[in-house]
Design a protein around this motif. Structure first.
Motif, mmCIF file in Angstrom:
data_model
loop_
_atom_site.group_PDB
_atom_site.id
_atom_site.type_symbol
_atom_site.label_atom_id
_atom_site.label_comp_id
_atom_site.label_asym_id
_atom_site.label_seq_id
_atom_site.Cartn_x
_atom_site.Cartn_y
_atom_site.Cartn_z
ATOM 1 N N LYS A 96 -42.714 64.916 12.044
ATOM 2 C CA LYS A 96 -41.612 64.725 11.091
ATOM 3 C C LYS A 96 -40.260 65.038 11.731
ATOM 4 O O LYS A 96 -39.221 64.756 11.164
ATOM 5 N N PHE A 97 -40.306 65.626 12.940
ATOM 6 C CA PHE A 97 -39.057 66.034 13.590
ATOM 7 C C PHE A 97 -38.428 64.853 14.341
ATOM 8 O O PHE A 97 -39.117 64.087 14.993
ATOM 9 N N GLU B 290 -31.758 77.029 16.549
ATOM 10 C CA GLU B 290 -32.780 77.797 15.835
ATOM 11 C C GLU B 290 -34.156 77.286 16.258
ATOM 12 O O GLU B 290 -34.256 76.253 16.922
ATOM 13 N N ALA C 184 -35.079 73.377 16.326
ATOM 14 C CA ALA C 184 -33.836 72.583 16.382
ATOM 15 C C ALA C 184 -33.974 71.402 17.351
ATOM 16 O O ALA C 184 -33.192 70.459 17.293
ATOM 17 N N LYS D 211 -28.736 71.411 16.179
ATOM 18 C CA LYS D 211 -29.144 71.735 14.815
ATOM 19 C C LYS D 211 -29.865 70.532 14.223
ATOM 20 O O LYS D 211 -29.314 69.422 14.244
ATOM 21 N N ASP D 212 -31.067 70.749 13.743
ATOM 22 C CA ASP D 212 -31.875 69.682 13.128
ATOM 23 C C ASP D 212 -31.939 68.426 13.998
ATOM 24 O O ASP D 212 -31.791 67.304 13.498
ATOM 25 N N GLY D 213 -32.097 68.628 15.300
ATOM 26 C CA GLY D 213 -32.286 67.494 16.206
ATOM 27 C C GLY D 213 -31.020 66.784 16.620
ATOM 28 O O GLY D 213 -31.069 65.724 17.247
ATOM 29 N N GLU D 214 -29.864 67.320 16.265
ATOM 30 C CA GLU D 214 -28.608 66.680 16.664
ATOM 31 C C GLU D 214 -27.688 67.694 17.329
ATOM 32 O O GLU D 214 -27.819 68.892 17.088
ATOM 33 N N LYS E 254 -25.480 78.676 10.702
ATOM 34 C CA LYS E 254 -25.990 79.144 9.409
ATOM 35 C C LYS E 254 -24.893 79.407 8.383
ATOM 36 O O LYS E 254 -25.175 79.603 7.194
#
Lengths: 281, 196
Positions: free
Chosen positions: A16-17, A37, A40, A204-207, A278
């Motif tokens: 899903k990543f 994180e 990430a 962050k979140d793959g970007e 965060k």
């Protein structure tokens, strides 16, 4: 394109990543710290750079080579530490020396054992019986013992106690000060990257959330203490994070937003990172 | 190449599970020899495949296989190292089968290359596809084929004298099959761009 690592629009989906639209230029001689994180995308990015993972889209050149998997002579110029380290449990340091001296043309037995001695790592114990820290030290010695032009280190200081971490960071500092040596380190231990990196990339979140020279990044942000009223009056785009109590307030602010009625000190990399990622102090 | 070969043997030699397996296979072969039972013959051939499968799963879990991809080996080197190990395993299996009873002894003397069929079926998949699910499926199908052979163990087979040209021909075919399997694996390794 002529840097040590050049990435354009890299995309990689794992379950899903999604590592999405990553573009990075890492010149020869630079030390880049990748912060993020858990989850990430740090390991996915580094494994894609090493050619371990197949990219879904984008361009990737490492040491001038766009197909690393077909060029073992280029791979021999790369030292790496993976997380998990991926060394078979049954091997000890002596086995690894015997195997790697036939694997890397520039392997130095002397350097390998001197690093192990410096890090106080056991050379007779199999990896599977070592503590995580000792296994990590052995993996670091493997990465540094063949005079690599490029070091790709995924969490190299993870699992080490503070003194061992300091030793490892010291070693990496020495290894990367030589002209033309490039290193990319991922970590969530910001103090390590603050010591060694000259450029910081935050994922962050793959970007990529931020890609900036470390000194510029630390210069751009300040940690301030002041009254809640003053903080409330500052424009939102100048505030990375703030904490307001009934009596006072603290915040990580852009340098330009600092006023004379604030108590100011330089923000640490950890404070900037947590504030940007965060939104907390 | 030398490094990979050294790595394989050190891994096997340091692995107590493997040494235990060797003793176990030796005992089974001896038991088969005493009882003339095909059960033990097939056990001696199936066990190395089962161990290989379990080691492979361990490699994937521990990340050994991904680390290999970052080391500066040529794409065909790991394939050749695996197939050389398969060849050594087949020689051991042939020697054990020679001990394991009248039927297998006669068969293996006529077709000493027979154990290579198992290696040719099982070995190529991890090099050909990087899709873990597809790899596992191919390996299960290979193991299923071996299981079918195992279930055929009680069929009374009489080994009649076979003309020498036929023997040589069948052995040559098996060797060609093994080499073709290796060529297939090398083609897959060259084509593979990294793990999925």
């Amino acid at each position: 394109m002529s840097g040590a690592i050049e990435i354009r629009g890299l995309r990689k989906k794992r379950g899903k990543f999604l590592l999405n639209d990553i573009s990075l230029d890492i010149p020869y001689g630079s030390v880049v710290g990748i912060l993020g994180e858990n989850g990430a995308g740090k390991s996915t990015l580094l494994r894609s750079v090493l050619g371990i993972l197949k990219k879904d889209a984008g361009e990737l050149r490492v040491l001038g080579c766009s197909d690393l998997r077909s060029h073992p002579e280029v791979r021999s110029r790369i030292g790496f530490v993976l997380d998990p380290i991926g060394i078979p449990d049954v091997f000890n340091a002596k086995d690894l020396n015997a195997i790697y001296k036939d694997t890397y043309p520039a392997w130095s037995e002397e350097t390998f054992f001197s690093i192990l001695t410096k890090l106080e790592a056991d050379r007779n114990q199999p990896i599977g019986k070592m503590s995580h820290g000792s296994a990590q030290k052995t993996a670091i010695a493997c990465a540094l013992a063949h005079d690599a032009d490029l070091l790709i280190l995924d969490e190299p200081s993870g699992g080490l106690d503070p003194s061992a971490r300091a030793q490892v960071i010291d070693l990496l500092y020495e290894a990367t000060r030589e002209e033309g040596k490039t290193a990319v380190l991922s970590s969530h231990i910001t103090s390590d990257l603050e010591k060694i990196a000259d450029r910081i990339v935050i994922l962050k979140d793959g970007e990529i959330l931020l890609d900036e020279a470390k000194d510029d990044l630390l210069e751009a942000w300040r940690y301030v203490s002041t009254s809640a009223d003053i903080l409330e009056g500052i424009a939102a785009q100048d505030v990375a994070a703030k904490r307001i109590t009934p009596y006072s307030g603290e915040a990580v602010l852009r340098k330009e937003a600092v006023t004379a009625d604030m108590q100011v000190r330089p923000a640490s990399l950890e404070e900037v990172f947590t504030a940007l990622v965060k939104g907390v102090i | 190449m030398k490094a990979l070969w050294l790595r394989q043997w050190r891994m096997l030699w340091r692995d107590r599970e493997f040494l235990f397996l060797l003793v176990w296979i030796g005992l089974l072969a001896w038991r088969g020899y005493r009882s003339q039972s095909m059960l033990f013959v097939f056990m001696t051939m199936i066990l190395p495949v089962v161990t290989s499968v379990s080691h492979r799963r361990q490699d994937i879990r521990s990340g050994y296989d991904q680390m290999q991809d970052a080391l500066p080996y040529r794409k065909e080197d790991p394939v050749i190292a695996d197939y050389l190990c398969g060849l050594c395993g087949a020689v051991c299996a042939a020697l054990l089968m020679n001990l394991a009873g009248v039927w297998p002894s006669r068969m293996i003397r006529l077709f000493p290359t027979a154990p290579l069929v198992f290696g040719a079926l099982y070995l190529p998949w991890k090099f050909v596809t990087s899709n873990l699910r597809l790899q596992i499926l191919c390996e299960i199908i290979s193991a299923f084929f071996i299981a079918i052979l195992y279930h055929l163990r009680n069929i009374p087979i009489v080994i009649r004298p076979v003309p020498m040209p036929v023997c040589i021909g069948i052995n040559a075919l098996i060797i060609v099959f093994y080499l073709a399997s290796m060529a297939f694996a090398i083609w897959g390794a060259r084509k593979k761009e990294g793990a999925v």
